[in-house]
Scaffold this motif. Sequence first.
Motif: not given
Length: 323
Positions: A129-146, A171-175
């Motif tokens: 739903q968030i990524a659909a706001g900028a369909p022409d841009l690459p999207f990275y999920y921010y994974h930060i479980p702590t 993914i932006k992987f912060t773990s």
Amino acid sequence: MIQPSYGHLRGLIAATFTPFHADGKIDDASVAPMVDYLIDQQIHGLYVLGSTGEGISLSNPERQTVAEAFVTAASGRIPVIVQVGNESLVAAKELARHAQQIGADAVSAVSPVYFKPDSIETLVDSMAQIAAGAPDLPFYYYHIPTTTGLTFSPLDFLQRAIETIPNLRGIKFTSAAVQEYQSCIEYAGDDYEVLWGLDEMLLSGLAAGGNAAVGSTYNFAPAVYHNILKAFDDRNLEEARMWQSRSQQLVRTFIPFGPRAAQKAIMAMIGQDCGPSRLPIRSLTSEAYAQLRHELEEIGFFQWSGLPTLPPEESIAADSASV
């Protein structure tokens, strides 16, 4: 899948600080000098309004102001990734739309954490739903479980999101879970990217196959990490471990002072004052600031950071003016 204009991300990407005036208002005039400084330090990208940038503590209009200031200052010289995560998916989608309108290079989002997604499917749908706001841009999920408390497998996310989010880039992987990072890297191949997010474990991320890393200490200790990258490329693991150890010394020194506020204080010490933090993050007192500087001097930070440093009396004065 979106092919980004910047190609594949490589090297150090600074998780930027948001500069504030002493009264707590956005100091957008300080963004351009900061960006010029980071480019001079061979930073290869900017990750704006993430944890370091206190994005979640800003209103949407403030976040739009900050995002636009960084995009304008970068002026296409290095990519700007705007973190748009919000407790409201509607608000996050609007921030993503704005990022696309102002010419950002990519967007990223952390999950809502008050009403947490109850399954990996819900998490993927939320990010879609968030990524659909900028369909022409690459999207990275921010994974930060702590921080988020979400322990869903990032590999599961990647596998499912590839089918659901057309503009997914990675993914932006912060773990510290290096084994999960490696599995994501191997699955991503050349088509997707998994950005490493723990400065004090950069060498581990490189060994697992990483090519790009996002971090806050890259703002004020870039030479340390450039040295890690070079030593790793040269297969000089002893040298790489030595520089990684210095990174860990640095982090161990400032963490007890409060990681966000302490890092802003260090920026003031090197002449890149970003002002105070915003509550609920409390800025350092003058006494704590002086103690932090003393402890940084004791570990040799100002010698091996490779950056010019303000004299103690000048940096303390600058910090006091911004509290």
